[in-house]
Design a protein around this motif. Sequence first.
Motif, PDB file in Angstrom:
ATOM      1  N   ARG A 452       0.843  -1.194   0.000  1.00  0.00           N
ATOM      2  CA  ARG A 452       0.000   0.000   0.000  1.00  0.00           C
ATOM      3  C   ARG A 452       0.884   1.251   0.000  1.00  0.00           C
ATOM      4  N   ILE A 453       1.600   1.421  -1.116  1.00  0.00           N
ATOM      5  CA  ILE A 453       2.465   2.585  -1.290  1.00  0.00           C
ATOM      6  C   ILE A 453       1.957   3.391  -2.472  1.00  0.00           C
ATOM      7  N   ARG A 454       2.303   4.677  -2.490  1.00  0.00           N
ATOM      8  CA  ARG A 454       1.689   5.560  -3.476  1.00  0.00           C
ATOM      9  C   ARG A 454       2.701   6.292  -4.354  1.00  0.00           C
ATOM     10  N   ASP A 455       3.730   6.855  -3.762  1.00  0.00           N
ATOM     11  CA  ASP A 455       4.607   7.747  -4.515  1.00  0.00           C
ATOM     12  C   ASP A 455       5.620   6.979  -5.358  1.00  0.00           C
ATOM     13  N   GLY A 456       6.175   7.676  -6.326  1.00  0.00           N
ATOM     14  CA  GLY A 456       7.111   7.057  -7.254  1.00  0.00           C
ATOM     15  C   GLY A 456       8.421   6.645  -6.613  1.00  0.00           C
ATOM     16  N   ALA A 457       8.862   7.376  -5.581  1.00  0.00           N
ATOM     17  CA  ALA A 457      10.142   7.051  -4.938  1.00  0.00           C
ATOM     18  C   ALA A 457      10.104   5.656  -4.332  1.00  0.00           C
ATOM     19  N   LYS A 458       9.045   5.332  -3.602  1.00  0.00           N
ATOM     20  CA  LYS A 458       8.948   4.011  -2.977  1.00  0.00           C
ATOM     21  C   LYS A 458       8.740   2.923  -4.024  1.00  0.00           C
ATOM     22  N   HIS A 459       7.929   3.197  -5.051  1.00  0.00           N
ATOM     23  CA  HIS A 459       7.729   2.193  -6.095  1.00  0.00           C
ATOM     24  C   HIS A 459       9.033   1.889  -6.821  1.00  0.00           C
ATOM     25  N   ALA A 460       9.809   2.926  -7.127  1.00  0.00           N
ATOM     26  CA  ALA A 460      11.097   2.708  -7.787  1.00  0.00           C
ATOM     27  C   ALA A 460      12.047   1.939  -6.871  1.00  0.00           C
ATOM     28  N   PHE A 461      12.072   2.310  -5.586  1.00  0.00           N
ATOM     29  CA  PHE A 461      12.970   1.665  -4.630  1.00  0.00           C
ATOM     30  C   PHE A 461      12.661   0.176  -4.497  1.00  0.00           C
ATOM     31  N   PHE A 462      11.395  -0.159  -4.269  1.00  0.00           N
ATOM     32  CA  PHE A 462      11.044  -1.562  -4.050  1.00  0.00           C
ATOM     33  C   PHE A 462      11.097  -2.363  -5.359  1.00  0.00           C
ATOM     34  N   SER A 463      10.913  -1.711  -6.506  1.00  0.00           N
ATOM     35  CA  SER A 463      11.095  -2.396  -7.791  1.00  0.00           C
ATOM     36  C   SER A 463      12.544  -2.844  -7.954  1.00  0.00           C
ATOM     37  N   ILE A 464      13.476  -1.941  -7.625  1.00  0.00           N
ATOM     38  CA  ILE A 464      14.894  -2.264  -7.726  1.00  0.00           C
ATOM     39  C   ILE A 464      15.268  -3.379  -6.751  1.00  0.00           C
ATOM     40  N   PHE A 465      14.756  -3.320  -5.527  1.00  0.00           N
ATOM     41  CA  PHE A 465      15.120  -4.343  -4.542  1.00  0.00           C
ATOM     42  C   PHE A 465      14.451  -5.680  -4.848  1.00  0.00           C
ATOM     43  N   ALA A 466      13.319  -5.660  -5.515  1.00  0.00           N
ATOM     44  CA  ALA A 466      12.742  -6.916  -6.003  1.00  0.00           C
ATOM     45  C   ALA A 466      13.641  -7.511  -7.078  1.00  0.00           C
ATOM     46  N   ALA A 467      14.173  -6.664  -7.966  1.00  0.00           N
ATOM     47  CA  ALA A 467      15.089  -7.137  -9.008  1.00  0.00           C
ATOM     48  C   ALA A 467      16.384  -7.676  -8.403  1.00  0.00           C
ATOM     49  N   ILE A 468      16.876  -7.041  -7.334  1.00  0.00           N
ATOM     50  CA  ILE A 468      18.066  -7.542  -6.638  1.00  0.00           C
ATOM     51  C   ILE A 468      17.795  -8.940  -6.095  1.00  0.00           C
ATOM     52  N   ASN A 469      16.619  -9.137  -5.502  1.00  0.00           N
ATOM     53  CA  ASN A 469      16.259 -10.450  -4.974  1.00  0.00           C
ATOM     54  C   ASN A 469      16.180 -11.505  -6.071  1.00  0.00           C
ATOM     55  N   ILE A 470      15.722 -11.112  -7.255  1.00  0.00           N
ATOM     56  CA  ILE A 470      15.638 -12.066  -8.371  1.00  0.00           C
ATOM     57  C   ILE A 470      17.030 -12.558  -8.762  1.00  0.00           C
ATOM     58  N   HIS A 471      18.008 -11.651  -8.795  1.00  0.00           N
ATOM     59  CA  HIS A 471      19.383 -12.062  -9.083  1.00  0.00           C
ATOM     60  C   HIS A 471      19.917 -12.978  -7.990  1.00  0.00           C
ATOM     61  N   LEU A 472      19.662 -12.627  -6.738  1.00  0.00           N
ATOM     62  CA  LEU A 472      20.134 -13.457  -5.629  1.00  0.00           C
ATOM     63  C   LEU A 472      19.475 -14.826  -5.655  1.00  0.00           C
ATOM     64  N   ASP A 473      18.207 -14.891  -6.034  1.00  0.00           N
ATOM     65  CA  ASP A 473      17.524 -16.183  -6.181  1.00  0.00           C
ATOM     66  C   ASP A 473      18.223 -17.056  -7.210  1.00  0.00           C
ATOM     67  N   ALA A 474      18.651 -16.424  -8.313  1.00  0.00           N
ATOM     68  CA  ALA A 474      19.342 -17.182  -9.363  1.00  0.00           C
ATOM     69  C   ALA A 474      20.708 -17.674  -8.868  1.00  0.00           C
ATOM     70  N   TRP A 475      21.397 -16.842  -8.093  1.00  0.00           N
ATOM     71  CA  TRP A 475      22.730 -17.218  -7.609  1.00  0.00           C
ATOM     72  C   TRP A 475      22.681 -18.409  -6.655  1.00  0.00           C
ATOM     73  N   ILE A 476      21.588 -18.548  -5.905  1.00  0.00           N
ATOM     74  CA  ILE A 476      21.509 -19.656  -4.927  1.00  0.00           C
ATOM     75  C   ILE A 476      20.615 -20.795  -5.424  1.00  0.00           C
ATOM     76  N   LYS A 477      20.228 -20.726  -6.709  1.00  0.00           N
ATOM     77  CA  LYS A 477      19.300 -21.736  -7.240  1.00  0.00           C
ATOM     78  C   LYS A 477      19.845 -23.151  -7.105  1.00  0.00           C
ATOM     79  N   ASP A 478      21.125 -23.335  -7.374  1.00  0.00           N
ATOM     80  CA  ASP A 478      21.716 -24.681  -7.315  1.00  0.00           C
ATOM     81  C   ASP A 478      21.763 -25.245  -5.892  1.00  0.00           C
ATOM     82  N   LEU A 479      21.693 -24.349  -4.890  1.00  0.00           N
ATOM     83  CA  LEU A 479      21.750 -24.806  -3.505  1.00  0.00           C
ATOM     84  C   LEU A 479      20.472 -25.517  -3.078  1.00  0.00           C
ATOM     85  N   ASP A 480      19.360 -25.252  -3.813  1.00  0.00           N
ATOM     86  CA  ASP A 480      18.075 -25.866  -3.455  1.00  0.00           C
ATOM     87  C   ASP A 480      17.922 -27.264  -4.008  1.00  0.00           C
ATOM     88  N   LYS A 481      18.841 -27.665  -4.887  1.00  0.00           N
ATOM     89  CA  LYS A 481      18.697 -28.988  -5.536  1.00  0.00           C
ATOM     90  C   LYS A 481      19.208 -30.094  -4.624  1.00  0.00           C
TER      91      LYS A 481
END
Length: 481
Positions: A452-481
């Motif tokens: 429940r966020i409204r302004d562009g600053a928070k949307h941009a911030f959390f979009s970037i940190f979601a993208a950071i998490n996606i990269h980190l998910d890929a880096w540890i993908k082999d650990l889940d096997k």
Amino acid sequence: MLKHLSSVYEYREYLKTENQYLDLSCRKRLNSKVFKQAIHKLRKVDVGLVRDVIEPLYSCTGRPAIDPAIMIRSFILMMHLGYLSIKDWSNDLRSDDLLQYLIGSKDVPSFSSHYDFIIRLSGLDPNRNELHKKDYYKKYKVKPKKGEKLINYSHTDTYYLYDRYKDGAQCDRDRFIYNLQALFNYLCVIPSIETGYINTQDMILSGDGSSMHIHASRFGHKVKDGNDDEDLYRYSAPDADIGWDSDLGLYYLGFTFYNIAYHNPDKNIDLPVFIALEKASRNDALTSVSATAQMLDMNKELLPKYMCLDSASDSLPIHQYFNYKRITPVIDHNPSRHQNKKINENEYIDKDGYPVCNGGYRMAYFGYDIQRCRKKFRCPLAMGKIDSCDKKESCSSSAYGRVVYINDGDDVFNSSTLQYRSDKWKKIYKDRTSTERINNRVLNDYHLHQMRIRDGAKHAFFSIFAAINIHLDAWIKDLDK
């Protein structure tokens, strides 16, 4: 004042030292899948890589600031665990020893410190109070059908972008999201290139936008400030506007989340390489040029051989821009923008860029002449594409069949080494689904639509940190096997 920026080695040493002080319940939770993934992700975050981005944002005087490495790990962990509110996250962080252990500090950042960090990286204060006239948001009179795109730009706009960005995007470095994009580039994109998760050889990138609805009213709240004869309103999202959501078939208030993504077929992963946040009213055709130019300006290694875009970007200046950058545009055609072009009295080029012969048959593509910048097409009968033709005798007496060449200047929309809708074109264009999966992961898996966020600053911030998490998910993908 930035007193200290801890390294990844200090963080790993902290985990090793403090592990012995965890109680039994914390140890049990740490062995669960979600917290195992969290600690593996945080151990790979090297905040030292973004020192040049972070240090200029702090003063040389004043009281010591909270270690930015702790703040970055805190936000990464917050999104990994699916928190929707900074306030809820701060409250749990203050009372949970395991969360404090994972972020690397028992001196827990407060609720306001998290907000201050967003303001510091974005440069925008979301709590600013601005007054506007009634009906501040632009309204549209036309309403496209569900599934159709809103065409709210002209070729003049795309030609302007072509002229603006053909020599680079240095003119855009003052954008508010620049520091966030730089942080993402140094923290994730470059390490993914260096470790082989992103292969820059014959790279295929894809771009697409997605509607980002926000939790705000477009009608605002009337206030008594100002003169009595003025209808002044306060809007909770003054930097948002109204756009068209073609998937839902309705207008919405918010932003457009735009990402450029890479698909790694060997590891079967999708990785965002560039994130942009634009107003909802801005068409993807315009953003595809500006986002690509900003990406190339920020990371010189991200020079794709092919760029896949949907039919919204099927505009002549956009084709010219990518050709100028020596990037082959793989863009689906918009039928309304392609008409048959005559070659002579009885032959023409159809909407897909193929010449149609006297007999009414589409000729067969036979390769691209790089030296002469033209495509070669041969008789479909001679190529075995058809069984018979009434015009065989009058067309050509050669067993090789009639040949037609189409120069790039004759058909600019198809002026590339890749023939539209050929087998190779279709194979490359399949990669475009990677950007749609990234949209889904950011907006749904990491819950940006539910925040429940409204302004562009928070949307941009959390979009970037979601993208950071996606990269980190890929880096540890082999650990889940």
